[in-house]
Design a protein around this motif. Structure first.
Motif, PDB file in Angstrom:
ATOM      1  N   UNK A   7       0.789  -1.145  -0.046  1.00 12.09           N
ATOM      2  CA  UNK A   7      -0.070  -0.076  -0.026  1.00 12.09           C
ATOM      3  C   UNK A   7       0.924   1.273   0.099  1.00 12.09           C
ATOM      4  N   UNK A   8       0.543   2.193  -1.063  1.00 11.67           N
ATOM      5  CA  UNK A   8       1.392   3.363  -0.931  1.00 11.67           C
ATOM      6  C   UNK A   8       0.711   4.700  -0.521  1.00 11.67           C
ATOM      7  N   UNK A   9       1.418   5.477   0.006  1.00 12.49           N
ATOM      8  CA  UNK A   9       0.837   6.826   0.462  1.00 12.49           C
ATOM      9  C   UNK A   9       1.906   7.991   0.165  1.00 12.49           C
ATOM     10  N   UNK A  10       1.258   8.920  -0.116  1.00 20.62           N
ATOM     11  CA  UNK A  10       1.966  10.207  -0.470  1.00 20.62           C
ATOM     12  C   UNK A  10       1.369  11.729  -0.409  1.00 20.62           C
TER      13      UNK A  10
END
Lengths: 385, 385
Positions: A293-296
């Motif tokens: 899971x990616x966050x930015x």
């Protein structure tokens, strides 16, 4: 399973039954046939589908924007206004899944009759949040979110004290242009904008998700639904749309709601609350299979509509109504090929700059701001094309 | 802030006050000085630190495994047994942060006196889960988890109906050897095993986290705390230890609790429940900064202790007590350099195979199983070295 309060089936009205959320609402009803009585169905122009739905779900009341002799003659339902079906004594839950401002008046009617409103039409709350939440409170009516992000926040708040909330964190997929260089955005087509990487949705909201205007509307929506000021609401990018949103509490604990991107889950939650009804319709989340899971942080250069929406939210008054109206016109013309993608932000920016109005607008003030923003936006488009 | 039930400060007993969880519990008390009265402190052998704590927190009751004239003479607290302080009328919450079986009897005393028990000593629940949960129910006493995973699940269940739970998903960091080839594990040293990538913890639990025995104990603990059978509890690898655990509900919705890895958060939750007390002691989670969360499936070849623990849990009876006892002895000898890392699984496997006992053991049966497993493990180590 019956309505936990009245001991009978949940009486359901679906406003906007032929749209994306309306159709998925009826999917949920289909998957839980013993839970619901469909009291009323209302649609815009899709007469054929409305008739099909009426034959399947046998509502007592029916409404179509196009007054259709054809429907009147072929289904046994009585013709009725949306306000009437929303406030009908047998109605327990009203799903507001109409487009734009159309849902405002029947939503108000439902709240004033003390009904639970399952709200998918976020513009209604963005434009008239103060009014709607005040009416809901006055009539002990419940506003339940259908948007996946707000359903996530709502679920995270069950069993929590409202004072415990420190921040709300809305996730955004970033839409189809999250990797497009900002200087190329003026060239993207409607067809490209409609290819959302994660969600199957209606056209208007899909374009709003590409500009992230939609996420700005969601911040304003969250502000009203959860009574948390905008400066305590964050937007983070999350490509996979698995974490639907998060709540940070004042002790530093964070809760999130997750699931595969499938609107039937938040719809079912809003319809059957406070019960979680067993269901296999929604595929189960397997994080082991998803892996990462990616966050930015969203880049505001890429998403000027998000900045504009947050600014309109902070300004309050009828600014959010102007935002919605100008966006609706701009997106229509973008989809029709009259405007470029980056023009959407220009139309909104101009309409907001042109607006003057009272800080505490009445419903009439809001409707007037809506109308003049539409006119302003149409003029802008005409001048441009 | 006073105890929400009695309207006064929360009367606190800390069993194991000089260990890692005990010290962090007193950190939380220090950060919220108006919330707590420390009624009692109990420790094992660290007389110097216990005396320091007693001078700072001025408990009325004190206990040390080593009957210390030194402590008796220098602090004003009265000497008392752990059971006595756990059941004292002024006690509201008992933190059980002792090692192994030591905490069992005072935990039972606390539950029988209707106290809330904040449980960090998972072996107590693993060994005697049926007994403890039955006593808690009988005396309307509350078992609150301190383990970060169980605190996560507990928080996700606030406001939810227990029947709504479909699965529980425990996350595991995988420990320091998650990337070590399984064939090299027999060579790893105690020093390497004690370098946990994410958490600062006591030595025993850090080694248990390297073998994932700890995660097996947590599955059994979850089984008792949340009344969910083991076959509905999953373990997934999650390197970053940010998602502390998840609950999947029967409608397909998933809730997770997240936070930076800091035990003071679950400790504070367990002490101040049902209130979330504002606190700045725990750093705030920023997913934008963390960027990526990874999930995967644990490789059972790398983690035989996890399989053994789950098998012991499924077998029930006194098998989990044998598991804990054999592991405690094996880890002691591994830390002392008498055993290799992979021997830990061999000791446990042998002790479990050697055990016979009733399916519904009494407390005496459990204590007997514990003693004979310890003897069996010591014999195995002697034969090996």
């Amino acid at each position: 399973m019956d309505n936990p309060v009245t001991g009978r089936r949940i009486g359901l009205v679906v406003l906007g039954s032929t749209g994306s959320i309306g159709r998925q609402t009826l999917d949920v009803v289909r998957s839980l046939p013993k839970h619901f009585n469909v009291i009323g169905l209302a649609a815009g122009g899709n007469v054929t589908l409305l008739e099909e739905q009426a034959r399947e779900f046998r509502p007592r009341l029916i409404y179509c924007d196009r007054d259709s002799e054809y429907v009147r003659g072929r289904v046994s339902a009585r013709w009725a206004g949306m306000e009437e079906m929303a406030a009908h004594p047998d109605t327990d839950v009203v799903v507001t899944a109409t487009l734009g401002i159309t849902g405002l008046s029947p939503t108000l009617a439902a709240l004033r009759a003390g009904k639970a409103v399952a709200l998918a039409n976020k513009e209604v709350l963005v434009m008239a949040g103060q009014l709607l939440t005040a009416e809901a409170k006055r009539h002990s009516a419940q506003l339940r979110p259908i948007d996946s992000e707000h359903s996530a926040i709502w679920q995270c708040l069950w069993g929590e004290h409202p004072d415990s909330v420190e921040r709300i964190v809305l996730t955004a997929s970033g839409g189809p242009f999250r990797d497009t260089p900002p200087e190329e955005l003026h060239r993207v087509t409607a067809e490209q904008a409609l290819r959302h990487p994660n969600w199957q949705m209606g056209q208007k909201i899909t374009v709003d998700s590409a500009t992230l205007l939609n996420k700005g509307l969601e911040c304003i929506e969250a502000r009203w639904l959860f009574d948390v000021p905008l400066d305590r609401i964050d937007v983070i990018l999350h490509r996979e749309s698995i974490v639907h949103s998060l709540v940070m509490f004042r002790d530093g604990s964070v809760k999130a709601q997750l699931g595969v991107p499938d609107m039937r889950l938040p719809i079912q939650c809003a319809l059957t609350y406070p019960e979680r009804v067993p269901g296999t319709a929604v595929p189960r989340l397997d994080l082991r299979r998803i892996g990462t899971l990616n966050f930015g942080t969203p880049d505001m250069r890429r998403y000027p509509c998000l900045s504009l929406a947050l600014e309109a939210g902070r300004n309050g008054g009828a600014f959010p109504a102007v935002l919605c109206a100008a966006d609706e016109i701009a997106v229509q013309h973008f989809l029709a090929g009259h405007l470029g993608f980056t023009d959407i932000a220009h139309v909104i920016e101009g309409a907001l700059a042109a607006h003057t109005g009272p800080a505490n607008p009445s419903l009439d003030d809001i409707l007037a701001a809506d109308a003049s923003a539409r006119a302003w936006a149409e003029d802008w488009v005409k001048a441009k094309t």
